[in-house]
Write a protein that holds these residues in place. Structure first.
Motif, PDB file in Angstrom:
ATOM      1  N   LEU A   1       0.718  -1.319  -0.184  1.00 32.43           N
ATOM      2  CA  LEU A   1      -0.013   0.044   0.126  1.00 32.43           C
ATOM      3  C   LEU A   1       0.884   1.165   0.071  1.00 32.43           C
ATOM      4  CD1 LEU A   1      -2.022  -2.230   0.834  1.00 32.43           C
ATOM      5  CD2 LEU A   1      -3.276  -0.442   2.173  1.00 32.43           C
TER       6      LEU A   1
ATOM      7  N   MET B   1     -12.465  11.044   8.850  1.00 35.48           N
ATOM      8  CA  MET B   1     -11.249  10.270   9.099  1.00 35.48           C
ATOM      9  C   MET B   1     -11.703   8.895   9.758  1.00 35.48           C
ATOM     10  SD  MET B   1      -7.847  12.144  10.136  1.00 35.48           S
ATOM     11  CE  MET B   1      -8.141  13.897  10.544  1.00 35.48           C
ATOM     12  N   GLN B   2     -12.726   9.045  10.644  1.00 33.96           N
ATOM     13  CA  GLN B   2     -13.365   7.553  11.320  1.00 33.96           C
ATOM     14  C   GLN B   2     -13.816   6.811  10.356  1.00 33.96           C
ATOM     15  OE1 GLN B   2     -15.173   8.318  15.200  1.00 33.96           O
ATOM     16  NE2 GLN B   2     -16.264   6.368  15.060  1.00 33.96           N
TER      17      GLN B   2
ATOM     18  N   ALA C   1     -12.975   6.724   7.357  1.00 26.86           N
ATOM     19  CA  ALA C   1     -12.186   6.096   6.590  1.00 26.86           C
ATOM     20  C   ALA C   1     -11.502   4.843   7.219  1.00 26.86           C
ATOM     21  CB  ALA C   1     -10.981   7.146   6.090  1.00 26.86           C
ATOM     22  N   VAL C   2     -11.140   4.972   8.521  1.00 23.29           N
ATOM     23  CA  VAL C   2     -10.698   3.813   9.360  1.00 23.29           C
ATOM     24  C   VAL C   2     -11.670   2.611   9.205  1.00 23.29           C
ATOM     25  CG1 VAL C   2     -10.258   3.140  11.579  1.00 23.29           C
ATOM     26  CG2 VAL C   2      -9.324   5.424  10.874  1.00 23.29           C
TER      27      VAL C   2
ATOM     28  N   TYR D   1     -11.505   0.617   5.855  1.00 20.33           N
ATOM     29  CA  TYR D   1     -10.253  -0.407   5.980  1.00 20.33           C
ATOM     30  C   TYR D   1     -10.684  -1.489   6.876  1.00 20.33           C
ATOM     31  CZ  TYR D   1      -6.814   2.855   3.703  1.00 20.33           C
ATOM     32  OH  TYR D   1      -6.000   3.657   3.103  1.00 20.33           O
ATOM     33  N   PHE D   2     -11.283  -1.207   8.037  1.00 22.61           N
ATOM     34  CA  PHE D   2     -11.570  -2.437   9.107  1.00 22.61           C
ATOM     35  C   PHE D   2     -12.694  -3.311   8.199  1.00 22.61           C
ATOM     36  CE2 PHE D   2     -10.570   0.018  13.360  1.00 22.61           C
ATOM     37  CZ  PHE D   2      -9.302  -0.244  13.038  1.00 22.61           C
TER      38      PHE D   2
ATOM     39  N   GLU E   1     -11.951  -6.986   7.444  1.00 17.03           N
ATOM     40  CA  GLU E   1     -12.576  -7.804   8.034  1.00 17.03           C
ATOM     41  C   GLU E   1     -13.397  -8.751   7.097  1.00 17.03           C
ATOM     42  OE1 GLU E   1     -14.660  -9.864  10.986  1.00 17.03           O
ATOM     43  OE2 GLU E   1     -13.126  -8.301  11.237  1.00 17.03           O
TER      44      GLU E   1
ATOM     45  N   LYS F   1     -10.890 -11.500   6.384  1.00 11.69           N
ATOM     46  CA  LYS F   1     -10.800 -12.389   7.551  1.00 11.69           C
ATOM     47  C   LYS F   1     -11.625 -13.367   7.530  1.00 11.69           C
ATOM     48  CE  LYS F   1      -8.082  -9.385  10.366  1.00 11.69           C
ATOM     49  NZ  LYS F   1      -8.046  -8.337  11.375  1.00 11.69           N
TER      50      LYS F   1
ATOM     51  N   LYS G   1       2.328  -2.312   9.130  1.00  9.56           N
ATOM     52  CA  LYS G   1       2.419  -0.724   8.938  1.00  9.56           C
ATOM     53  C   LYS G   1       3.913  -0.922   9.046  1.00  9.56           C
ATOM     54  CE  LYS G   1       1.691   3.505   8.850  1.00  9.56           C
ATOM     55  NZ  LYS G   1       2.880   3.838   8.078  1.00  9.56           N
TER      56      LYS G   1
ATOM     57  N   GLY H   1       2.447   0.469   4.174  1.00  7.24           N
ATOM     58  CA  GLY H   1       2.349  -0.954   5.024  1.00  7.24           C
ATOM     59  C   GLY H   1       2.230  -1.908   3.731  1.00  7.24           C
ATOM     60  N   TYR H   2       1.972  -3.138   4.562  1.00  8.02           N
ATOM     61  CA  TYR H   2       1.460  -4.317   3.333  1.00  8.02           C
ATOM     62  C   TYR H   2       0.479  -5.281   4.036  1.00  8.02           C
ATOM     63  CZ  TYR H   2       4.624  -7.268   6.045  1.00  8.02           C
ATOM     64  OH  TYR H   2       5.441  -7.889   7.012  1.00  8.02           O
ATOM     65  N   PHE H   3      -0.080  -5.943   3.115  1.00  4.94           N
ATOM     66  CA  PHE H   3      -0.931  -7.198   3.518  1.00  4.94           C
ATOM     67  C   PHE H   3      -0.459  -8.354   2.760  1.00  4.94           C
ATOM     68  CE2 PHE H   3      -3.977  -3.587   4.322  1.00  4.94           C
ATOM     69  CZ  PHE H   3      -4.400  -3.955   5.806  1.00  4.94           C
TER      70      PHE H   3
END
Lengths: 120, 432
Positions: A8, A26-27, A29-30, A33-34, A38, A41, A51, A83-85
């Motif tokens: 990323l 911002m919240q 946007a977070v 991502y979650f 999710e 997962k 990160k 960061g990366y996944f």
């Protein structure tokens, strides 16, 4: 099943966007991502991620006597790996599909996909 | 690719990681942290506090997607913001030291522990509200400054709510901050002597914030709902401290809760506003009504019958009546009489006419209306011809009533109001 590394990149455009974001945005946007992580997962295809620290790391360059070590990459550069996944997917097509709703893109960032070369 | 439900590891994982952040956490923490930091480093450096908090939120946005929500998100944000303040100060101090050759560049003390008590944070926020609503801050900047610094709203959001250009709001904020520096306004709760006056300005600002969200003329609907919630949150906060509580604070809190209780019934399925007569009273929020009535009771001490008392009283008469016809109109009229004596507002006078006509009939209403008809403030107000039309209709004069409804339509009102007027107009044509 193959594994893919999603790198990323945080772009300048993204940085500027964040500066002007309201706390509420911002919240939100977070939260996106979650929700994205999710869904990976719950499908069992989320294989980790990290990160990277923002402070400049080191870049080593070859030299005739001993390698040259310099600071970098700098925050001032246009893109920075945030960061990366690691994910599991059948092939690039599927991996791309998985990334297509990653908020990173919507926020103006960039994703690089690389398939892990596994030992047969 | 299917989730493996029998894998205990995976189940545990997904149960733990349903990550939700408390609604509005960032916004509320932003307001709390800015107040807290500004109290530590001085209100003159409000910009710095805001910058540090913004940076902390950006850090959260960049790191939480990888790490998940920290165990203590508010503590995490507080710590990151505090570190950021220290960073910026250190850099500034070095810079100024070099430039001005200061002998001692002072570094303010910052509280060290990550977890601040709620009490302390509440105190900081109350002090910030009083600073934002300080009499020396230009009147038009008080609301914007309160929403920005205490509420965690962005310039864009404030502009949206007030249907203003973001640059105009930003300029107001700049002027307000300049004034803070010039006049040395500090973060402290008012002392007893100045309490009454300063509390009045604060209550006024919160009342205006709520009204902006409640009245329907323009602006983004979601943000406007948030404004109402914020006004209630801050008024509740005022009611928790002896220094800022009092009959007026309680009365305002009652008023805001009773008004907010009607939100669920105010819109039809398509999201359009409904007028009081058309609202489904079963949808009003019973819990808010209960709380509102409680605070109305609490406000009934001392001998000050403020505008907030009277307006809350009026709201209570409406929300406790099972139908429009069951409203105690005599009590409503009593409230409007008192309110008129305080405010001398032609709009209040017009509302009084409506109450009067419910008790004494439309003819008495028309007579009373004749006395205020020429008031300048009402000339472009759709409710004047609309009320008159209604009274004429009830008197059995549909043609004259229709003229009034047409006049009301010409004043430019909101879509639901227009639909209401058109409906009335049709009724008159059918009758006539």
């Amino acid at each position: 099943m193959s594994q893919f590394m999603l790198v990323l990149y945080d772009t300048q455009e993204m940085g500027q966007k964040f500066q002007n974001f309201s706390p509420e945005e911002m919240q939100a946007a977070v939260g996106k991502y979650f929700a994205w992580a999710e869904s990976l997962k719950s499908r069992g295809i989320h294989k980790g991620g990290n990160k990277l620290k923002d402070e400049p790391g080191k870049v080593m360059l070859p030299a005739s006597d001993k390698p040259e070590v310099v600071d970098g990459p700098y925050l001032e550069t246009k893109e920075l790996v945030g960061g990366y996944f690691l994910i599991e997917a059948a092939d690039y097509d599927e991996a791309v599909k998985i990334c297509s709703d990653c908020p990173q893109l919507e926020l103006g960032g960039k994703i690089e996909l690389r398939e892990i070369d596994q030992v047969d | 690719m299917q989730p493996n439900a029998t894998n205990p590891d995976r189940m545990g994982n997904s149960e733990q990681s349903v990550p939700t952040i408390v609604e509005h956490l960032f916004r509320h923490e932003s307001g709390r942290l800015v107040s807290n930091l500004a109290r530590s480093i001085g209100l003159a450096r409000l910009d710095l506090a805001e910058e540090a908090v913004q940076d902390a939120l950006i850090q959260a946005l960049r790191r939480w997607p990888f790490h998940g929500i920290p165990q203590n998100p508010t503590g995490w944000l507080a710590q990151v913001a505090r570190n950021r303040v220290i960073d910026i100060l250190r850099r500034q101090t070095n810079f100024e030291k070099k430039k001005e050759d200061f002998a001692h560049a002072r570094m303010p003390e910052l509280p060290r522990e990550t977890d601040l008590g709620d009490d302390e944070l509440a105190d900081d926020q109350l002090a910030m509200i009083f600073a934002c609503c300080h009499p020396l801050i230009p009147r038009d900047a008080r609301i914007a400054l309160t929403l920005k610094s205490v509420g965690g709203f962005s310039v864009e959001e404030i502009a949206k709510a007030f249907f203003a250009a973001p640059t105009a709001i930003a300029q107001r904020l700049v002027r307000a901050k300049k004034r803070i520096k010039e006049k040395g306004i500090s973060l402290s709760l008012p002392d007893i002597e100045e309490k009454t006056g300063r509390l009045d300005t604060v209550l006024r600002v919160l009342y205006l914030i709520f009204n902006e969200g409640y009245t329907a003329h323009s602006g983004d609907r979601l943000i406007r709902r948030d404004l109402c919630a914020e006004a209630i949150r801050l008024t509740s906060l005022l009611s928790t401290r002896a220094e800022t509580n009092g009959p007026k604070t309680q009365a305002l809190l009652a008023l805001l809760l009773l008004q907010a209780a009607r939100f669920p019934g105010r819109e039809d399925e398509s999201g359009e506003l409904l007028l009081l007569d058309d609202q489904d009273r079963n949808r009003w929020d019973r819990e808010l009504i209960r709380r509102g009535l409680f605070h109305l009771g609490e406000s009934a001490c001392g001998d000050d019958l403020s505008e907030y008392h009277l307006q809350a009283g009026l709201a209570s008469l409406h929300v406790t009546a099972p139908s429009v016809d069951a409203v105690d109109w005599k009590a409503v009229l009593w409230h409007y009489d008192r309110l008129l004596a305080i405010s001398h507002s032609p709009v209040v006078a017009l509302n009084r006419v409506v109450a009067l006509s419910r008790i004494e009939g439309p003819a008495a209403g028309l007579q009373a209306l004749a006395q205020i008809e020429n008031s300048k403030a009402l000339q472009n107000y759709y409710l004047l011809p609309s009320t008159k039309g209604d009274l004429l209709r009830r008197l059995g004069q549909p043609a004259e009533a229709a003229e009034e409804f047409k006049r009301a339509l010409a004043t430019g009102c909101s879509t639901p109001e227009m639909r209401f007027l058109q409906r009335r107009l049709q009724e008159c044509s059918a009758d006539g």
